[in-house]
Design an enzyme around this catalytic site. Structure first.
Site, PDB file in Angstrom:
ATOM      1  N   ASP A 345      -4.352  -3.127  10.136  1.00 37.50           N
ATOM      2  CA  ASP A 345      -3.486  -2.130  10.760  1.00 37.50           C
ATOM      3  C   ASP A 345      -2.578  -1.414   9.770  1.00 37.50           C
ATOM      4  O   ASP A 345      -2.037  -0.343  10.069  1.00 37.50           O
ATOM      5  CB  ASP A 345      -2.646  -2.778  11.871  1.00 37.50           C
ATOM      6  CG  ASP A 345      -3.491  -3.486  12.910  1.00 37.50           C
ATOM      7  OD1 ASP A 345      -4.446  -4.183  12.507  1.00 37.50           O
ATOM      8  OD2 ASP A 345      -3.220  -3.354  14.109  1.00 37.50           O
ATOM      9  N   GLU A 483     -14.657  -4.229  17.656  1.00 39.13           N
ATOM     10  CA  GLU A 483     -14.783  -5.694  17.763  1.00 39.13           C
ATOM     11  C   GLU A 483     -15.698  -6.160  18.883  1.00 39.13           C
ATOM     12  O   GLU A 483     -15.919  -7.360  19.029  1.00 39.13           O
ATOM     13  CB  GLU A 483     -13.406  -6.310  17.980  1.00 39.13           C
ATOM     14  CG  GLU A 483     -12.481  -6.138  16.809  1.00 39.13           C
ATOM     15  CD  GLU A 483     -11.223  -6.967  16.964  1.00 39.13           C
ATOM     16  OE1 GLU A 483     -10.801  -7.209  18.094  1.00 39.13           O
ATOM     17  OE2 GLU A 483     -10.671  -7.358  15.921  1.00 39.13           O
ATOM     18  N   GLN A 605     -13.306   0.266  20.371  1.00 41.78           N
ATOM     19  CA  GLN A 605     -12.430   1.212  19.686  1.00 41.78           C
ATOM     20  C   GLN A 605     -13.226   2.063  18.705  1.00 41.78           C
ATOM     21  O   GLN A 605     -14.388   1.779  18.416  1.00 41.78           O
ATOM     22  CB  GLN A 605     -11.344   0.461  18.941  1.00 41.78           C
ATOM     23  CG  GLN A 605     -11.861  -0.388  17.802  1.00 41.78           C
ATOM     24  CD  GLN A 605     -10.895  -1.494  17.448  1.00 41.78           C
ATOM     25  OE1 GLN A 605     -10.980  -2.585  17.984  1.00 41.78           O
ATOM     26  NE2 GLN A 605      -9.993  -1.221  16.525  1.00 41.78           N
TER      27      GLN A 605
HETATM   28  C1  BGC Z   1      -8.044  -4.553  17.256  1.00 42.82           C
HETATM   29  C2  BGC Z   1      -8.033  -4.589  15.757  1.00 42.82           C
HETATM   30  C3  BGC Z   1      -6.614  -4.773  15.273  1.00 42.82           C
HETATM   31  C4  BGC Z   1      -5.993  -5.993  15.926  1.00 42.82           C
HETATM   32  C5  BGC Z   1      -4.539  -6.162  15.544  1.00 42.82           C
HETATM   33  C6  BGC Z   1      -7.369  -5.785  17.817  1.00 42.82           C
HETATM   34  O1  BGC Z   1      -7.299  -5.701  19.200  1.00 42.82           O
HETATM   35  O2  BGC Z   1      -9.351  -4.504  17.750  1.00 42.82           O
HETATM   36  O3  BGC Z   1      -8.565  -3.407  15.238  1.00 42.82           O
HETATM   37  O4  BGC Z   1      -6.589  -4.920  13.906  1.00 42.82           O
HETATM   38  O5  BGC Z   1      -6.051  -5.857  17.321  1.00 42.82           O
HETATM   39  O6  BGC Z   1      -3.791  -5.067  15.946  1.00 42.82           O
END
Ligand code: BGC
Length: 786
Positions: A345, A483, A605
């Site tokens: 992030d 993810e 995402q």
């Molecule tokens: C997201 C990731 C992110 C993480 C922490 C997850 O829900 O898919 O991209 O890095 O949250 O914010």
């Protein structure tokens, strides 16, 4: 007071200073189903083992430290200490003032004996001295007079209980080392039971009637893990009595410290009253706002939310964070979700810091550098070269991702393969390069940046494999930013192959590792070659891989998220939208139904779209060209359309990317997505995640949309470029940025841009406004009509 929203209010009203943060819980509350008064020290973690689903797991958590907020009272005849829930509330208002970093609560309530009381609570966590915080209660009996017994405490009996999903896991992190009193101060010294970090807290309460300090009879109470003091005063109808509780916090992780308890007592002894402390605190915030504020004219509450986001960014990471060996957590120091871990992030957060407090980015990048050794070990463990930074990082730089996670929809524990997001390394590399572009900090590159870039490149060179069939290099068994796709349907082997984002970024990485190497001078080059065991053959190999990495396409011009994506069936979005209130976490829904999101063209995402987020069309065309592909930038909107309709936006980061990538082709849509993104924490759009911690990437990302995307701000080839294209809703925007040590104020209004160099450029900087190239030297103002 709406109980359901108390958790959200607590997270959004968290006060912090980059050193520690405390949720905006009521002073009189203890952790229960409604309230959760968490206090977190930046980067303080502890590991505990738990038995779940027949396995022994070890998790590293951001520690919830003693609750210093506790303040309550009892009136004559009361059995219980005051809790607002037990009173008849006549009026209640909670207010967060971001300009000064003050949290205020005004309460007017009546008890069973018809005694009406008003309390105004004012709280701050000092931005001037990061070790201090205070609470002021203005206590007014409306229709009664009589004795009041107050109680102030430091409560070390707290646990980590902020996230319901983690309930089955061990949660007791603190050992009480010492508690007591000295003169008018109570104190507590605790230590984490595994990482052995000490924290001392000291507190002092004074009571005033007008300007007069009242003498009170004090009584000290020691319970297991909790020290309290009680004191009483006589209250008279209509007369306000003020109670000031000042506290200090020190830890064994502090700099320039002998011992935390000594240090916190000493800090507190020098602080006598709230108003002096508040004055210094407000000044510190006003200095910060001068650098960080962005003024925006647009309909609705965007300006307000923008400031809320900047406020929380600075409370998570500020000048007090510099040099502290902490990273920037995905959920702020505002709650326990994701255990305070550091993810990719940063990619969404650093651009704001680069242009305003680059020393802070420097420090946050060093957090990674200090864990380079751990990253090398992680790579070595997998039989790979170079450095493989973990997907989730905490204290030591080992992989902190959980191996199984609880699906709250089904109550089942499932394997978690999200740790395969090797792209976190590419984000680190990209952040290093961006920091360098904005600051031209060659020393950083020389001593830290280049080494990290080279080690990451070395790692990626070692995970690529040659495909005889394709005559190209491949990266197999990874997870991309999306993810949802962690394996092929029905496969036991985790990971997918040739994630387009990972592969294109890897090609970018190789060319930029080389650029960085060329910047650092021959002495350092030789030293690094020797230290990292790199030779010219390895460099040539990187160049070869960079030109021949495989990128999957679905059809001409449409990039495939990963190899084989096109073979997955379409997902019935409409049916699921009808069936479920929210389908953002489609993975959990499908799993609870005995299905798997891996089986569909459905993403959590932005993934492919990340490429359009990070690179301009021009850069991307070149990148593809270098890889031996022709990419027609006119197909970017088709790619956007393809993936937007197949994404659930289950991560708050997704809407940031959508707004960004639409900005040049569909301004209306960009604005719409921007608005969706900017309210996501304020309205807790995920329905329950914000109370567990704000989403730092999304908060900073929305501000960055204004900073860089709508203004077209970028640095390339030593030129600061501007190419504004605002949604119609924005009629003006103003901000200060620091480019290579020069403060520039930028104002966009109507079709005019005014650039002013605030304090005189030490050396000239080159600016290109669309096609117009000019230099800013010394103090000057340049107005451009466009
Ligand atoms: C997201 C990731 C992110 C993480 C922490 C997850 O829900 O898919 O991209 O890095 O949250 O914010």
């Amino acid at each position: 007071m709406n109980k359901e929203q108390e958790g959200l209010r607590e997270a959004l009203c968290t006060l912090g200073n980059g050193y520690f943060a405390t949720r905006g819980a009521a002073e009189e509350a203890e952790a229960d189903d409604v309230h959760y008064p968490g206090t977190y020290l930046a980067g303080s973690y502890n590991r505990l083992k738990s038995e779940v689903a027949g396995k022994t797991l070890e998790n590293e958590d951001l520690v919830n430290w003693p609750n210093w907020l506790q303040l309550s009272f009892r009136l004559d005849g009361d059995k219980n200490w005051f809790r607002l829930e037990e009173k008849q509330v006549l009026d209640y208002r909670q207010e967060l003032d971001f300009s000064e970093g003050i949290l205020r609560r005004e309460m007017h309530f009546k008890d069973k004996k018809h005694r009406e009381t008003k309390i105004t609570s004012t709280r701050l966590v000092s931005m001037a001295n990061p070790h201090l915080a205070c609470i002021k209660w203005e206590f007014t009996p409306v229709n009664w007079s009589g004795p009041v017994m107050m109680r102030s405490a430091l409560d070390g009996s707290v646990k980590n209980e902020g996230v319901k999903r983690y309930k089955a896991l061990s949660s007791k992190h603190l050992k009480i080392i010492e508690q007591g009193k000295t003169n008018d101060i109570i104190y507590l010294l605790v230590q984490t039971n595994q990482s052995r970090i000490y924290m001392a807290q000291a507190a002092r309460c004074h009571v005033y009637s007008g300007n007069k300090k009242l003498r009170t009879n004090r009584e000290i109470l020691e319970e297991e893990g909790k020290i309290s003091e009680r004191f009483s005063f006589q209250a008279s109808q209509g007369k306000t009595v003020t109670i000031e509780k000042i506290i200090s916090v020190s830890s064994s992780k502090d700099r320039a410290i002998n011992e935390p308890l000594n240090s916190s007592l000493e800090t507190l002894r020098n602080e006598l009253d709230f108003s002096a402390l508040k004055a210094r605190h407000s000044e510190a915030w006003s200095r910060l706002w001068k650098q960080f504020d962005i003024t925006l004219k647009s309909p609705g509450n965007s300006q307000l939310l923008l400031r809320l986001h900047i406020f929380h960014l600075l409370q998570t990471s500020s000048m007090h964070t510099i040099g502290r060996d902490v990273g920037i957590p995905a959920r702020g120091w505002h709650g326990e979700a994701y255990r305070g871990h550091i993810f990719w992030d940063e990619l969404f957060i650093f651009p704001l810091l680069n242009y305003r407090l680059p020393d802070l980015t420097h420090s946050l990048l060093l957090y990674r550098y200090y864990r380079l050794g751990a990253a090398k070990k992680l790579a070595e463990k997998e039989g790979l070269k170079g450095a493989m930074f973990p997907w989730q990082s905490g204290s030591s730089g080992r992989e902190e991702s959980q191996v199984i996670h609880l699906n709250p929809k089904s109550g089942k524990w499932l394997p978690d393969h999200t740790y395969l997001q090797r792209h976190v390394n590419l984000a680190i590399a990209y952040n290093i390069w961006q920091y360098y572009e904005v600051t031209a900090d060659r020393n950083f590159m020389k001593f830290y940046g280049a080494e990290m870039l080279l080690e990451i490149a070395h790692f990626f060179a070692s995970i690529t494999t040659w495909s005889e069939f394709r005559q190209r290099y491949e990266i197999r068994n990874v997870v991309g930013p999306d993810e949802f796709h962690t394996a092929y349907p029905g496969s036991d082997e985790p990971g997918i192959n040739n994630n387009a984002y990972t592969n294109v970024m890897t090609s970018w990485l190789f060319s930029h590792a080389k650029k960085a190497f060329e910047l650092i001078g021959t002495t350092r080059q030789e030293a690094l070659k020797q230290k990292l065991k790199l030779d010219d053959r390895e460099f040539s190999k990187w160049e070869e891989i960079s030109r021949k990495l495989y990128v999957p396409f679905i059809k001409e011009g449409i990039i495939a998220q990963f190899e084989g994506y096109e073979q997955l069936p379409e997902f019935d979005w409409e049916a699921y939208r009808e069936k479920y209130q929210s389908i953002q976490r489609l993975d959990r829904i499908l799993n609870a139904e005995g299905d798997s999101v891996n089986c569909y063209k459905a993403s959590k995402q932005a993934d492919v779209l990340m490429l359009f987020y990070l690179f301009s069309a021009e850069e991307l065309v070149q990148l593809f060209k270098d890889m031996g592909y022709q990419f027609n930038p006119e197909r970017i909107p088709d790619n956007i359309e393809y993936y937007v309709s197949r994404t659930s936006d289950g991560s708050t980061l997704s809407r940031i990317v959508r707004s960004w990538v639409e900005a040049r082709s569909d301004r209306e849509c960009a604005w719409h997505c921007f608005r969706e993104a900017i309210v996501s924490d304020f309205e807790d759009v995920q329905g329950g995640t914000t109370p567990e911690g704000i989403h730092m990437g999304s908060m900073a990302g929305t501000v960055d949309i204004l900073q860089r995307c709508f203004t077209g701000l970028e640095v390339r080839d030593n030129v600061l470029r501007l190419n504004p294209y605002f949604p119609e809703e924005i009629t003006s925007l103003g901000m200060e940025i620091n480019y290579r040590g020069v403060w520039l104020s930028l104002e966009f209004s109507g079709n005019q841009c005014r650039i002013k160099s605030r304090d005189g450029a030490a050396s000239p900087v080159k600016i290109k406004f669309r096609d117009q190239l000019f230099e800013i030297k010394g103090k000057m103002i340049k107005t451009i009509s466009y």
